[in-house]
Design a protein around this motif. Structure first.
Motif, mmCIF file in Angstrom:
data_model
loop_
_atom_site.group_PDB
_atom_site.id
_atom_site.type_symbol
_atom_site.label_atom_id
_atom_site.label_comp_id
_atom_site.label_asym_id
_atom_site.label_seq_id
_atom_site.Cartn_x
_atom_site.Cartn_y
_atom_site.Cartn_z
ATOM 1 N N HIS A 74 9.808 -37.323 -28.957
ATOM 2 C CA HIS A 74 9.788 -36.004 -29.588
ATOM 3 C C HIS A 74 10.914 -35.132 -29.037
ATOM 4 O O HIS A 74 11.619 -34.436 -29.784
ATOM 5 C CB HIS A 74 8.432 -35.342 -29.356
ATOM 6 C CG HIS A 74 8.172 -34.177 -30.268
ATOM 7 N ND1 HIS A 74 6.970 -33.967 -30.889
ATOM 8 C CD2 HIS A 74 8.968 -33.136 -30.671
ATOM 9 C CE1 HIS A 74 7.040 -32.865 -31.622
ATOM 10 N NE2 HIS A 74 8.240 -32.339 -31.489
ATOM 11 N N SER A 75 11.102 -35.176 -27.722
ATOM 12 C CA SER A 75 12.165 -34.371 -27.112
ATOM 13 C C SER A 75 13.541 -34.830 -27.575
ATOM 14 O O SER A 75 14.444 -34.020 -27.823
ATOM 15 C CB SER A 75 12.065 -34.466 -25.585
ATOM 16 O OG SER A 75 10.834 -33.955 -25.138
ATOM 17 N N ASP B 128 14.197 -33.597 -31.018
ATOM 18 C CA ASP B 128 14.513 -32.171 -30.997
ATOM 19 C C ASP B 128 15.900 -31.917 -30.412
ATOM 20 O O ASP B 128 16.701 -31.152 -30.965
ATOM 21 C CB ASP B 128 13.441 -31.420 -30.196
ATOM 22 C CG ASP B 128 13.677 -29.923 -30.181
ATOM 23 O OD1 ASP B 128 13.848 -29.338 -31.272
ATOM 24 O OD2 ASP B 128 13.703 -29.336 -29.091
ATOM 25 N N ALA C 70 18.741 -33.106 -32.671
ATOM 26 C CA ALA C 70 18.654 -32.518 -34.017
ATOM 27 C C ALA C 70 18.538 -33.592 -35.102
ATOM 28 O O ALA C 70 19.207 -33.540 -36.140
ATOM 29 C CB ALA C 70 19.845 -31.606 -34.288
ATOM 30 N N GLY D 241 8.829 -33.842 -35.120
ATOM 31 C CA GLY D 241 9.657 -33.015 -35.973
ATOM 32 C C GLY D 241 9.800 -31.610 -35.451
ATOM 33 O O GLY D 241 9.885 -31.390 -34.241
ATOM 34 N N PRO D 242 9.792 -30.647 -36.361
ATOM 35 C CA PRO D 242 10.144 -29.278 -35.958
ATOM 36 C C PRO D 242 9.070 -28.555 -35.159
ATOM 37 O O PRO D 242 9.369 -27.553 -34.524
ATOM 38 C CB PRO D 242 10.375 -28.585 -37.311
ATOM 39 C CG PRO D 242 9.541 -29.365 -38.296
ATOM 40 C CD PRO D 242 9.585 -30.775 -37.820
ATOM 41 N N PRO E 122 6.860 -27.777 -32.062
ATOM 42 C CA PRO E 122 6.882 -28.109 -30.625
ATOM 43 C C PRO E 122 5.568 -28.733 -30.173
ATOM 44 O O PRO E 122 4.494 -28.410 -30.689
ATOM 45 C CB PRO E 122 7.118 -26.758 -29.948
ATOM 46 C CG PRO E 122 7.652 -25.865 -31.023
ATOM 47 C CD PRO E 122 7.035 -26.339 -32.301
#
Length: 578
Positions: free
Chosen positions: A439-440, A443, A446, A498-499, A501
């Motif tokens: 996930h990180s 993010d 991008a 995804g977007p 957090p």
């Protein structure tokens, strides 16, 4: 003069034949009565005969036949000269004394006036005959002239009716052929293979307008289709089609091959005389009329193949020929689209296989993976599965669903799969930790992704395996126990990748005894219109429970076949510790 095409067309449009016509019989009877003539005729003259829609006093056998060859016609001279003719005694007139109408019809005395159409073309004559010499008086000729004018008016009316009927018939034919072309275009658009497209073409052209039709492509596999409305030498048709496909030299115009082209052949047809080989092939099919139409590529104009039509009698009309030309022009883009789709599908299938990879052979664990796209028009998507063995002997399992059903979703899926492998391989991190690292990375780099994922690690223990798993908004695993029953490993949901957090991911633990079957899957397997996802999961759990004894390949096929909706991709991973 007699064979003038415009005159013959006008005569044909009157729709009159040798059959008795009440109106013209009445006119002939008036001539007999008013002139005191033994015989009166409404005689129409074509290129090789005269026929009598109206007659009075005609002797047999002519009264029954109502027609004679031109050797028995004095009226032909009225048509050829375009003016009235009278003879006191035809036997003494050099131009008619040899006419067989004198002995055959008793035409010793003759008086005839032209019958004309609206453009002044002479179509025949209204005549009076006497079996003895006779001086025709001015009064008698005036009466005959007036009746000829009335007869011409009726004849023009019949021609006008004939033209109207012909126009209606042509309009009906045009509508019929236009509808046929629309149906053919629609069928070609739905064809999903070249063979299916060729079958659409030949089915649209036989039994109408052709007795048989064939379509053959040049090059590649040389696909061919033949459709016959009645028994015909199909091998001969196939040989002819192959020969045309091999040496076709035409452009986008219509080509006629076979003997002399008759006068009624459609306008604008290019004629290519057959060589001896082609002529023999055409003759072997037994057809009188034969058309070949090129199938033309839409951009390059190159000939992709040929459509052939054969008819044992008659000729092809303009509309029928135009329908054949339309078939050739419509088939070209259809072939191009099918071939492009076939190439695109092959590329995307290769891409999907490369992204999914091959499941490893791991001692003590049976693995089966399946991917099924959302529908026939798609070959790739964002659903995926993966499994690999760690250096310490544990096994990582993953299944995920990237939003979308296209090449972009597949590409994103490939990135996500590689991130999982890169963050997990060679490490002893818990699945929740690995999922958080992924996930990180998504993010921080991008990566434009919104996806669900379930990541699990199987570690051998005394009873079988211990399974730790973490879920990013994914559906729960199903575990079919060896002694019966199916466990649904429900846990509290956590955010998608995804977007949104997510500071922490949770690892959950379950025991998986030897002989169990573990199923990881995406939502396409359980979604059903009008039903909740929970109901779909229960349905798949029952199916898994009832068929746990099946081999893995058969069980995967059964699960996919039971999917109620194909609106979403399906990926599943079946795991069996042995």
């Amino acid at each position: 003069m007699l064979a003038d095409p415009a005159r013959l067309r006008s005569l044909h449009r009157s729709c009159l034949t040798a059959a008795p016509d009440e109106t013209f019989d009445r006119i002939a009877a008036m001539v007999c009565r008013l002139l005191g003539a033994p015989v009166a005729l409404v005689s129409l003259v074509d290129a090789d005969r005269q026929f009598f829609p109206g007659a009075g006093g005609l002797p047999e056998p002519w009264d029954t036949k109502r027609e004679t060859p031109l050797s028995h016609s004095i009226c032909r001279h009225v048509v050829e000269r375009g003016r009235p003719l009278t003879f006191r005694d035809t036997r003494t007139e050099p131009q008619v004394r040899d006419c067989l109408a004198i002995p055959g019809l008793g035409a010793v005395a003759y008086a005839g006036f032209p019958l004309t159409d609206v453009d002044g073309r002479v179509l025949g004559a209204l005549c009076a005959l006497d079996s003895r010499p006779r001086e025709w008086t001015p009064g008698e000729l005036a009466i005959l002239e007036d009746l000829a004018v009335a007869c011409s008016s009726e004849l023009r009316l019949r021609i006008a009716y004939g033209l109207a009927d012909q126009a209606r018939a042509q309009e009906h034919a045009a509508r019929t052929h236009f509808a046929a072309r629309v149906r053919l275009t629609e069928r070609l658009a739905r064809a999903d293979s070249v063979a299916g497209m060729l079958e659409c073409v030949v089915a649209a052209l036989a039994p109408q307008p052709a007795d048989w039709s064939a379509a053959v492509l040049a090059g590649e596999a040389g696909e061919i289709a033949v459709r016959c409305a009645e028994p015909c030498p199909v091998p001969a048709v196939r040989l002819l089609a192959r020969a045309e496909a091999e040496d076709y030299a035409g452009g986008s115009h219509l080509t006629v091959v076979a003997g002399p082209v008759p006068a009624e052949a459609p306008r604008g047809i290019a004629v290519r005389r057959a060589d001896e080989r082609a002529a023999a092939l055409v003759e072997a099919t037994g057809c009188r009329a034969y058309l070949s139409v090129p199938i033309v590529a839409p951009v390059t104009g190159s000939v992709l193949g040929v459509i052939l039509l054969g008819r044992s009698r008659g000729w092809f009309s303009d509309e029928e020929a135009a329908t054949a030309v339309h078939a050739g022009r419509a088939a070209g883009p259809a072939i191009r689209a099918i071939r492009q789709h076939r190439r695109h599908r092959h590329v995307t299938e290769v891409l999907q296989r490369s992204l999914l990879g091959t499941l490893p052979a791991i001692p003590g664990i049976e693995l089966h993976g399946r991917y099924l796209p959302a529908g026939p028009d798609t070959s790739v998507g964002g659903d995926w599965y993966d499994a690999f063995q760690q250096p310490d002997g544990s096994v990582m399992l993953a299944v995920g669903d990237v939003c979308g059903h296209d090449i972009e979703a597949a590409a994103t899926m490939g990135q996500l799969r590689n991130l999982v492998r890169g963050n997990a391989y060679g490490r002893d991190d818990e699945p929740g930790t690995v999922l958080q690292q992924v996930h990180s990375a998504v993010d921080g780099m991008a990566v434009p992704v919104m996806a669900t994922m379930l990541l699990a690690r199987m570690v051998p223990d005394r009873r079988g395996h211990s399974v730790g798993f973490a879920s990013a908004g994914h559906l729960p695993p199903l575990a079919a126990c060896p002694d019966g029953g199916v466990e649904v490993w429900w846990e509290s949901p956590e955010p998608l990748l995804g977007p949104v957090p997510c500071p922490q991911r949770t690892t959950h633990r379950r025991a998986l005894p030897a002989g169990s079957t573990l199923l990881l899957y995406t939502d396409g397997l359980v979604e059903e219109p009008g039903q909740t996802v929970d109901a779909g999961i229960r349905r798949i759990a029952r199916l898994l429970d009832a068929n746990r004894h099946l081999p893995g390949d058969r069980l995967c096929a059964l699960l996919l076949a039971a999917a109620p909706s194909r609106r979403d991709d399906i990926a599943l991973l079946l795991v069996r510790p042995t």
